[in-house]
Design a protein around this motif. Structure first.
Motif, PDB file in Angstrom:
ATOM      1  N   ILE A   1       0.836  -1.208   0.000  1.00 46.64           N
ATOM      2  CA  ILE A   1       0.000   0.000   0.000  1.00 46.64           C
ATOM      3  C   ILE A   1       0.867   1.253   0.000  1.00 46.64           C
ATOM      4  CG2 ILE A   1      -1.746   1.282   1.298  1.00 46.64           C
ATOM      5  CD1 ILE A   1      -2.794  -1.339   2.356  1.00 46.64           C
ATOM      6  N   ASN A   2       1.948   1.259   0.782  1.00 41.49           N
ATOM      7  CA  ASN A   2       2.862   2.406   0.788  1.00 41.49           C
ATOM      8  C   ASN A   2       3.489   2.612  -0.582  1.00 41.49           C
ATOM      9  OD1 ASN A   2       3.949   1.062   3.919  1.00 41.49           O
ATOM     10  ND2 ASN A   2       2.408   2.649   3.620  1.00 41.49           N
ATOM     11  N   VAL A   3       3.871   1.515  -1.225  1.00 43.95           N
ATOM     12  CA  VAL A   3       4.473   1.611  -2.557  1.00 43.95           C
ATOM     13  C   VAL A   3       3.446   2.121  -3.562  1.00 43.95           C
ATOM     14  CG1 VAL A   3       5.542   0.302  -4.432  1.00 43.95           C
ATOM     15  CG2 VAL A   3       6.140  -0.203  -2.055  1.00 43.95           C
ATOM     16  N   LEU A   4       2.223   1.625  -3.472  1.00 40.44           N
ATOM     17  CA  LEU A   4       1.168   2.051  -4.392  1.00 40.44           C
ATOM     18  C   LEU A   4       0.914   3.546  -4.284  1.00 40.44           C
ATOM     19  CD1 LEU A   4      -1.040   1.118  -6.423  1.00 40.44           C
ATOM     20  CD2 LEU A   4      -2.564   0.861  -4.443  1.00 40.44           C
ATOM     21  N   ASP A   5       0.981   4.088  -3.074  1.00 39.68           N
ATOM     22  CA  ASP A   5       0.757   5.520  -2.877  1.00 39.68           C
ATOM     23  C   ASP A   5       1.797   6.370  -3.591  1.00 39.68           C
ATOM     24  OD1 ASP A   5      -1.470   5.065  -1.346  1.00 39.68           O
ATOM     25  OD2 ASP A   5      -0.413   5.161   0.568  1.00 39.68           O
TER      26      ASP A   5
ATOM     27  N   ILE B   1      -4.027  -7.623   0.337  1.00 42.74           N
ATOM     28  CA  ILE B   1      -3.550  -6.441   1.044  1.00 42.74           C
ATOM     29  C   ILE B   1      -3.894  -5.148   0.308  1.00 42.74           C
ATOM     30  CG2 ILE B   1      -1.287  -6.467  -0.068  1.00 42.74           C
ATOM     31  CD1 ILE B   1      -0.073  -5.502   2.556  1.00 42.74           C
ATOM     32  N   TYR B   2      -4.143  -5.213  -0.973  1.00 47.75           N
ATOM     33  CA  TYR B   2      -4.416  -3.992  -1.731  1.00 47.75           C
ATOM     34  C   TYR B   2      -5.754  -3.384  -1.318  1.00 47.75           C
ATOM     35  CZ  TYR B   2      -0.398  -4.471  -4.799  1.00 47.75           C
ATOM     36  OH  TYR B   2       0.885  -4.518  -5.282  1.00 47.75           O
ATOM     37  N   PRO B   3      -5.889  -2.057  -1.453  1.00 45.18           N
ATOM     38  CA  PRO B   3      -7.124  -1.381  -1.002  1.00 45.18           C
ATOM     39  C   PRO B   3      -8.327  -1.797  -1.836  1.00 45.18           C
ATOM     40  CG  PRO B   3      -5.710   0.135  -2.233  1.00 45.18           C
ATOM     41  CD  PRO B   3      -4.910  -1.102  -2.020  1.00 45.18           C
ATOM     42  N   ASN B   4      -9.503  -1.524  -1.289  1.00 46.63           N
ATOM     43  CA  ASN B   4     -10.747  -1.891  -1.949  1.00 46.63           C
ATOM     44  C   ASN B   4     -11.138  -0.833  -2.981  1.00 46.63           C
ATOM     45  OD1 ASN B   4     -11.117  -4.271  -0.408  1.00 46.63           O
ATOM     46  ND2 ASN B   4     -11.928  -3.058   1.286  1.00 46.63           N
TER      47      ASN B   4
ATOM     48  N   SER C   1     -12.086   0.102  -7.058  1.00 49.12           N
ATOM     49  CA  SER C   1     -12.803  -0.553  -8.154  1.00 49.12           C
ATOM     50  C   SER C   1     -11.865  -1.069  -9.225  1.00 49.12           C
ATOM     51  CB  SER C   1     -13.801   0.424  -8.780  1.00 49.12           C
ATOM     52  OG  SER C   1     -13.148   1.601  -9.236  1.00 49.12           O
ATOM     53  N   THR C   2     -10.638  -0.589  -9.256  1.00 48.68           N
ATOM     54  CA  THR C   2      -9.674  -1.043 -10.264  1.00 48.68           C
ATOM     55  C   THR C   2      -8.893  -2.275  -9.818  1.00 48.68           C
ATOM     56  OG1 THR C   2      -7.962  -0.230 -11.765  1.00 48.68           O
ATOM     57  CG2 THR C   2      -7.723   0.346  -9.452  1.00 48.68           C
ATOM     58  N   PHE C   3      -9.165  -2.774  -8.614  1.00 44.73           N
ATOM     59  CA  PHE C   3      -8.543  -4.005  -8.125  1.00 44.73           C
ATOM     60  C   PHE C   3      -9.620  -5.071  -7.943  1.00 44.73           C
ATOM     61  CE2 PHE C   3      -5.290  -1.077  -6.022  1.00 44.73           C
ATOM     62  CZ  PHE C   3      -4.374  -1.274  -7.037  1.00 44.73           C
ATOM     63  N   VAL C   4      -9.354  -6.263  -8.453  1.00 44.00           N
ATOM     64  CA  VAL C   4     -10.222  -7.413  -8.221  1.00 44.00           C
ATOM     65  C   VAL C   4      -9.430  -8.413  -7.401  1.00 44.00           C
ATOM     66  CG1 VAL C   4     -11.428  -9.351  -9.270  1.00 44.00           C
ATOM     67  CG2 VAL C   4     -11.606  -7.080 -10.288  1.00 44.00           C
ATOM     68  N   LYS C   5      -9.841  -8.573  -6.157  1.00 46.29           N
ATOM     69  CA  LYS C   5      -9.118  -9.447  -5.235  1.00 46.29           C
ATOM     70  C   LYS C   5      -9.871 -10.767  -5.063  1.00 46.29           C
ATOM     71  CE  LYS C   5      -9.150  -6.335  -1.948  1.00 46.29           C
ATOM     72  NZ  LYS C   5      -8.817  -5.661  -0.681  1.00 46.29           N
ATOM     73  N   THR C   6      -9.172 -11.728  -4.479  1.00 44.81           N
ATOM     74  CA  THR C   6      -9.795 -13.013  -4.242  1.00 44.81           C
ATOM     75  C   THR C   6     -10.775 -12.935  -3.073  1.00 44.81           C
ATOM     76  OG1 THR C   6      -9.354 -15.365  -3.918  1.00 44.81           O
ATOM     77  CG2 THR C   6      -8.048 -13.814  -2.623  1.00 44.81           C
ATOM     78  N   ILE C   7     -11.537 -13.985  -2.893  1.00 44.55           N
ATOM     79  CA  ILE C   7     -12.454 -14.083  -1.750  1.00 44.55           C
ATOM     80  C   ILE C   7     -11.736 -14.885  -0.671  1.00 44.55           C
ATOM     81  CG2 ILE C   7     -14.707 -14.892  -0.980  1.00 44.55           C
ATOM     82  CD1 ILE C   7     -15.651 -14.632  -3.879  1.00 44.55           C
ATOM     83  N   PRO C   8     -11.462 -14.285   0.494  1.00 51.79           N
ATOM     84  CA  PRO C   8     -10.623 -14.953   1.507  1.00 51.79           C
ATOM     85  C   PRO C   8     -11.158 -16.308   1.947  1.00 51.79           C
ATOM     86  CG  PRO C   8     -10.980 -12.639   2.049  1.00 51.79           C
ATOM     87  CD  PRO C   8     -11.889 -12.949   0.913  1.00 51.79           C
TER      88      PRO C   8
END
Length: 286
Positions: free
Chosen positions: A207-211, A246-249, A251-258
């Motif tokens: 997240i820090n790197v993404l910022d 770990i990536y933020p929620n 709309s441009t990220f599609v994450k898995t379902i834990p």
């Protein structure tokens, strides 16, 4: 009277070294096989020779010439092999002297000229932002895999910094317990890294790197290629990336379902995890 001592002169047999290098790897029937070449040079012989020919045609420094005493100088193969091994293995410049017969100062000079030539020759194609044709290709690959609108997989890896200065250890040491530098990348199925952001200290997380990354700079300014696709009857105009939890929620990220419950959710989670491994495989190749 002051006595001035000159530097030590080493009589190197550069011609013999050049012939040995050629017979070992580049002759019609070389001493070492293609498999051994790929393991030692980290690429195929064909690709390496393509690079050699490109930098030689671009920069006269790599052309083999004679000096004022009519002595033939180092060949392009010797100079490029020296620079390549320093980069590929992280070895000191004078370590190549034993095999390639190149002194430390010339090895460093060759390395600098090689890096500059690579950027100038290949930068416009390989060090560029993705264009409209690239986006269309990525979208087509994503749709074939069941992810319409997907532009790739994003993740970070930590690159060990063995020679990190002691005073910087605290800044560059994170959960790996040793100094690292972070590489953020987006990779496609064919391992094309079309976005890289490198240099953040290892104490940061994704997240820090993404910022600090510029991956969404064009999107924020409205300069991206239009993306149009339909999922479950809904129209979308923005591409997305497969990402870890770990990536933020966004709309441009599609994450898995834990903890997926039900066949549909389990199926989606398995497909997302499988496709997201593209960037992990790219890191493995690196």
């Amino acid at each position: 009277m002051a006595l001035f001592l000159g530097h030590n002169i080493v009589n190197r047999n550069r011609k013999e070294s050049e012939l040995g290098l050629y017979n070992d790897y580049f002759a019609e029937n070389p001493k070492f096989t293609e498999t051994q070449f790929q393991r030692r040079f980290r690429m195929s012989r064909r690709l390496f020779l393509r690079i050699v020919n490109a930098v030689e045609a671009h920069n006269p420094y790599f052309k083999q010439m004679t000096n004022a005493l009519d002595v033939l100088g180092l060949s392009c193969l010797q100079k490029v092999t020296t620079a390549h091994r320093i980069l590929a293995y992280g070895i000191p410049a004078d370590l190549t002297d034993e095999y390639l017969q190149i002194g430390e100062s010339i090895a460093i000079e060759s390395l600098r000229a090689f890096v500059k030539a690579i950027v100038e020759v290949f930068g416009d194609w390989y060090l560029r932002a993705s264009n409209e044709a690239d986006i269309c290709r990525l979208l087509s690959i994503g749709e074939q895999r069941g992810f319409p609108g997907m532009l790739g997989s994003i993740d970070c890896m930590h690159w060990k910094w063995e020679k990190c200065p002691i005073t910087w250890h605290g800044m560059y040491t994170g959960h790996y317990r040793e100094p690292t530098i972070i590489l953020e990348a987006v990779a496609s199925q064919d391992l094309w890294l079309w976005h890289v952001f490198f240099g953040m200290p290892g104490s940061l997380n994704e997240i820090n790197v993404l910022d600090r990354s510029l991956i969404f700079a064009a999107l924020a300014e409205g300069h991206t290629t239009p993306v149009n696709y339909t999922i479950n009857g809904h129209e979308y105009t923005m591409g997305y990336y497969l990402a870890a939890e770990i990536y933020p929620n966004w709309s441009t990220f599609v994450k898995t379902i834990p903890r997926p419950l039900g066949a549909k959710r389990k199926y989606f989670a398995s497909k997302q995890d499988f496709a997201r491994k593209d960037v992990e495989r790219a890191f493995g190749v690196l």
